[in-house]
Design a protein around this motif. Structure first.
Motif, mmCIF file in Angstrom:
data_model
loop_
_atom_site.group_PDB
_atom_site.id
_atom_site.type_symbol
_atom_site.label_atom_id
_atom_site.label_comp_id
_atom_site.label_asym_id
_atom_site.label_seq_id
_atom_site.Cartn_x
_atom_site.Cartn_y
_atom_site.Cartn_z
ATOM 1 N N THR A 203 0.816 -1.215 0.000
ATOM 2 C CA THR A 203 0.000 0.000 0.000
ATOM 3 C C THR A 203 0.845 1.258 0.000
ATOM 4 O OG1 THR A 203 -1.812 -1.112 1.170
ATOM 5 C CG2 THR A 203 -1.774 1.291 1.260
ATOM 6 N N ALA A 204 1.849 1.330 0.873
ATOM 7 C CA ALA A 204 2.659 2.546 0.987
ATOM 8 C C ALA A 204 3.975 2.222 1.667
ATOM 9 C CB ALA A 204 1.909 3.623 1.771
ATOM 10 N N ARG A 205 4.924 3.153 1.552
ATOM 11 C CA ARG A 205 6.184 3.063 2.281
ATOM 12 C C ARG A 205 6.115 3.980 3.491
ATOM 13 N NH1 ARG A 205 8.988 -1.462 1.332
ATOM 14 N NH2 ARG A 205 9.749 -1.660 -0.809
ATOM 15 N N SER A 206 6.867 3.649 4.520
ATOM 16 C CA SER A 206 6.770 4.376 5.784
ATOM 17 C C SER A 206 7.089 5.856 5.620
ATOM 18 C CB SER A 206 7.703 3.738 6.813
ATOM 19 O OG SER A 206 9.047 3.780 6.360
ATOM 20 N N TRP A 207 8.027 6.178 4.740
ATOM 21 C CA TRP A 207 8.415 7.585 4.582
ATOM 22 C C TRP A 207 7.387 8.418 3.817
ATOM 23 C CZ3 TRP A 207 11.302 3.447 2.653
ATOM 24 C CH2 TRP A 207 11.181 3.209 1.284
ATOM 25 N N GLU A 208 6.378 7.764 3.248
ATOM 26 C CA GLU A 208 5.312 8.494 2.555
ATOM 27 C C GLU A 208 4.200 8.930 3.505
ATOM 28 O OE1 GLU A 208 5.152 6.383 -1.786
ATOM 29 O OE2 GLU A 208 4.236 5.290 -0.130
ATOM 30 N N ARG A 230 -1.886 9.105 4.321
ATOM 31 C CA ARG A 230 -1.287 9.672 3.101
ATOM 32 C C ARG A 230 -2.397 10.390 2.358
ATOM 33 N NH1 ARG A 230 1.226 5.553 -1.106
ATOM 34 N NH2 ARG A 230 -0.999 5.046 -1.270
ATOM 35 N N GLY A 231 -2.208 11.692 2.136
ATOM 36 C CA GLY A 231 -3.253 12.475 1.517
ATOM 37 C C GLY A 231 -4.465 12.542 2.433
ATOM 38 N N ALA A 232 -5.635 12.192 1.902
ATOM 39 C CA ALA A 232 -6.878 12.267 2.669
ATOM 40 C C ALA A 232 -7.296 10.917 3.232
ATOM 41 C CB ALA A 232 -7.997 12.815 1.779
ATOM 42 N N GLU A 233 -6.389 9.925 3.195
ATOM 43 C CA GLU A 233 -6.770 8.569 3.570
ATOM 44 C C GLU A 233 -5.901 8.047 4.704
ATOM 45 O OE1 GLU A 233 -7.249 4.163 1.427
ATOM 46 O OE2 GLU A 233 -6.619 5.916 0.278
ATOM 47 N N LEU A 235 -4.186 5.025 6.301
ATOM 48 C CA LEU A 235 -3.729 3.758 5.741
ATOM 49 C C LEU A 235 -3.463 2.695 6.794
ATOM 50 C CD1 LEU A 235 -1.366 4.964 2.877
ATOM 51 C CD2 LEU A 235 -3.761 4.298 2.762
ATOM 52 N N ARG A 236 -3.043 3.117 7.969
ATOM 53 C CA ARG A 236 -2.820 2.109 9.014
ATOM 54 C C ARG A 236 -2.839 2.769 10.385
ATOM 55 N NH1 ARG A 236 3.646 0.433 8.749
ATOM 56 N NH2 ARG A 236 4.453 2.516 9.176
ATOM 57 N N ILE A 237 -3.047 1.937 11.391
ATOM 58 C CA ILE A 237 -3.043 2.378 12.784
ATOM 59 C C ILE A 237 -2.123 1.458 13.567
ATOM 60 C CG2 ILE A 237 -4.447 2.543 14.875
ATOM 61 C CD1 ILE A 237 -6.751 3.510 13.144
ATOM 62 N N LEU A 238 -1.214 2.050 14.327
ATOM 63 C CA LEU A 238 -0.236 1.291 15.108
ATOM 64 C C LEU A 238 -0.308 1.723 16.568
ATOM 65 C CD1 LEU A 238 2.855 1.576 12.710
ATOM 66 C CD2 LEU A 238 1.264 -0.341 12.906
ATOM 67 N N PRO A 239 0.102 0.861 17.489
ATOM 68 C CA PRO A 239 0.098 1.245 18.904
ATOM 69 C C PRO A 239 1.256 2.164 19.248
ATOM 70 C CG PRO A 239 0.942 -0.974 18.660
ATOM 71 C CD PRO A 239 0.500 -0.539 17.290
#
Length: 676
Positions: A203-208, A230-233, A235-239
């Motif tokens: 989906t994406a790279r961490s630096w994005e 990223r942008g208006a979306e 992408l992930r949730i982390l603790p």
């Protein structure tokens, strides 16, 4: 305390600590892969080698205890050479697939290979390949890249090693999906790309990603999280690390339901005309709402707050209805009945971190493994430390630690109170006993009686004293504690949820209230739904006001232990959606009762002035006041039922998530078929 010297720096450290911990106390970085401070020591990666004076060979610092007078060297030529050799062996079978690996940019192996490894390899033979087992819809496996978390923290011993040496593989023994509600934490613990997030793959790279600190609202624990967008979306949730709340763990629903934030969203106002909803402007819906409210009597207006709503929005709604003269307010969608006159009656008073001090536990009408997986892991942690006994009143289930099943209904509480059950002797002998009363146990007709009986149990078995408060209510709604703190409850002569639904009001305002039986709402009731997802409540509404999800607004949430925490804007709300308190402020002006704040800062200052608890620093409450909550009626003998039969779909966000739907299909196909 032991005095040791690390690279010429003398430090004092507790006896029993490891050499690795001593080096970190001295400010020295020690590379490692298998070591984790919350797991038992394995000592099998050998990357943490150091030299110790008078010891002939480098030793693994994670498993070597310190001794008084020990002299440690962390950066000698021999240590560097040993680490380069270890890294060379670790990379023998690791594939050179960093460009396509989702761990790229966040990989411990990458970082340590650069910092401590060689720049060449002498290995020329073919690399070993391994099968990629299917562990379900959440964890993606690439075992060619190749865990102890599953067994030790989550309490689900599903992973282990089969075969030995060159042929050893980590797996689930038999092909099956991981059944733990904490399985996503395996991804965080894996130092390489062997275990990654399946929904997030490619989906994406961490630096994005743009990173925003926030809090989780899909249960009442209030786990600290980081939202990556990223942008208006999103992408992930982390603790995020918070030792007082979630340590560094996060439940699977909170982590993986992120895709539900972009599906079935309400992004414009809607107005029902001639039985059908049509898109409308803000001015049209404001006018429609204003005309309806002005034409109604104050006692025929009602409002219900949902489970994901921030405190600021609930305060704005409460004060708007109060200015209109309506006492019909409620935050208990489940119809729970209990005494909320004192804060200690509805909080998790022991605190989450305080669980580690307890030596006995009674769980009443709750399944913490489903209602609060991270809190349940804390109970398991306490059990692993030893000298801890737990008992369960309610539906028997595997909580990942042993429990004594006292009974299935409220009569088991009576058995403890009169001493006829043997576990009463365990509670008498305990120095810091505690009980957990599930919110579902209060959502019964005899909820008030159960509430009073549980408090009596706490008082009788020394759970309420100067330095210990063992009475705890475990909520599963993130908004519930904050709503109770501001008194979002029926006022004098006010109607509770059940009466409002049954035609007790002409106009019903649902602020994110999505867990209601919409079929029970009177046919003539004018329903205003304010929320962010097109769920059942929105389908029943006559007016829809699109609000913002918790990732799209600044808001305050109070967790089950009474800890106020802030969520922050990670992305903008979609389309014409707005923050809930702003919508309410605008409508109040249309109604001629403008709320006395124009900015969020003013609203929060007003909140602190009206409710000083929001201005106080969080602390654990003492249990010296043993006067119990008011009891109404007697307890019935009806057994307790699970309040959350489906862990993966409990709110509008998780119900909108394809990933959560896949989890239900993998773990409970019958439930998935029934939903269809």
């Amino acid at each position: 305390m032991a005095k040791v010297t690390v690279d010429g720096i003398e430090v004092e450290i507790a006896n029993g600590s490891s050499v690795l911990q001593a080096a970190e106390a001295a400010g020295k970085e020690i590379p490692r892969f298998c070591y984790h401070e919350r797991l038992s020591v394995a000592g099998n990666c050998r990357m943490c080698l150091v030299e110790i004076e008078k010891v002939p060979k480098p030793v693994a610092s994670c498993g070597q205890p310190v001794a008084d007078g020990m002299v440690i060297f962390t950066d000698t030529e021999n240590v560097r050479k040993s680490r380069r050799g270890v890294m060379e062996f670790l990379l023998i079978n690791h594939p050179l697939d960093c460009p396509i690996c989702d761990q790229g940019g966040e990989c411990d192996l990458q970082d340590e290979a650069v910092s401590y490894g060689r720049d060449t390899s002498r290995y020329e033979e073919a690399k070993r390949a391994a099968a990629q087992p299917d562990w379900g819809p959440l964890v993606k496996t690439t075992m060619t890249r190749c865990i102890r978390f599953s067994t030790e923290i989550a309490g689900v011993p599903e992973l282990g090693a089969t075969m030995r040496g060159e042929n050893m593989q980590v797996g689930t023994y038999v092909d099956k999906a991981l059944s733990s509600e904490l399985s996503g934490n395996l991804i965080d613990l894996c130092p390489v790309g062997a275990l990654t997030s399946k929904p997030y793959a490619y989906t994406a790279r961490s630096w994005e990603l743009r990173k925003t600190d926030s809090v989780d609202v899909l249960d009442a624990v209030g786990a600290n999280i980081r939202i990556d967008a990223r942008g208006a979306e999103v992408l992930r949730i982390l603790p995020r690390l918070n030792d007082d709340v979630n340590e560094e763990w996060l439940g699977d629903k909170s982590r993986f339901s992120v895709d539900g934030l972009k599906r079935r969203r309400l992004d414009r106002p809607w107005l029902r005309e001639n039985g059908k909803l049509r898109a409308a402007s803000w001015e049209e819906v404001f006018a429609a709402v204003t005309n309806k409210i002005k034409a109604s009597k104050p006692e025929r207006l009602g409002a219900i707050a949902g489970d994901l709503v921030d405190v600021e929005s609930m305060l704005a709604l409460k004060e708007m209805f109060t200015s209109l003269g309506s006492p019909n307010l409620d935050c208990r969608q489940d119809g729970a009945v209990f005494d909320a006159s004192q804060r200690g009656f509805y909080l998790f008073n022991t605190t989450i971190a305080g669980i580690e001090e307890a030596d006995a536990l009674v769980i009443i009408g709750s399944n913490p493994r489903h209602e609060a997986p991270v809190l349940n892991a804390r109970i398991r942690k306490r059990w692993l430390a030893g000298h801890f006994a737990a008992a369960l009143i309610g539906v028997p289930h595997d909580l990942t630690y042993p429990t004594t099943h006292i009974g299935s209904g409220p009569d088991a509480i009576t058995a403890l109170l009169d001493g006829t059950h043997p576990f009463a002797e365990v509670l008498k002998a305990a120095k810091k006993p505690m009980l957990i009363l599930g919110a579902g146990a209060l959502a019964r007709p005899d909820g008030a009686a159960i509430h009073a009986a549980a408090w009596k149990l706490a008082a009788q078995f020394n759970m309420l004293n100067d330095d210990w408060h063992g009475f705890n209510v475990l909520h599963h709604a993130a908004a519930r504690t904050g709503a109770l703190d501001i008194g979002f409850l029926p006022g004098p002569g006010g109607k509770p949820t059940a009466q409002m639904l049954a035609g007790g009001v002409d106009i019903l305002w649902l602020l994110g209230a999505d867990a209601l039986d919409t079929q029970a709402i009177g046919a003539d009731t004018f329903v205003i739904y304010q929320g962010h997802h097109g769920d059942a409540a929105a389908a029943r509404a006559d007016v829809i006001l699109p609000g913002a999800a918790y990732t799209e607004k600044d808001g305050t949430y109070v967790n089950t232990e009474g800890r106020g925490q802030r969520a922050y804007v990670a992305v903008k709300p979609p389309g014409d959606a707005r923050e809930d308190w702003r919508i309410l402020r605008a409508i109040s002006a249309y109604l001629g009762h403008a709320l006395p704040y124009d900015t969020l800062e003013q609203l929060r200052d007003h909140l602190k002035a009206e409710y000083p608890v929001f201005a106080e620093e969080f602390r654990r409450f003492a249990g010296t006041d043993t006067a119990g909550p008011a009891a109404a009626g007697a307890m019935s003998n009806v057994p307790f039922t699970p309040p959350l039969p489906n862990y993966y779909q409990t709110d509008v966000i998780s119900r909108s998530s394809p990933t959560m739907a896949a989890c239900v299909a993998a773990h409970n196909p019958a439930l998935a078929e029934a939903a269809e």
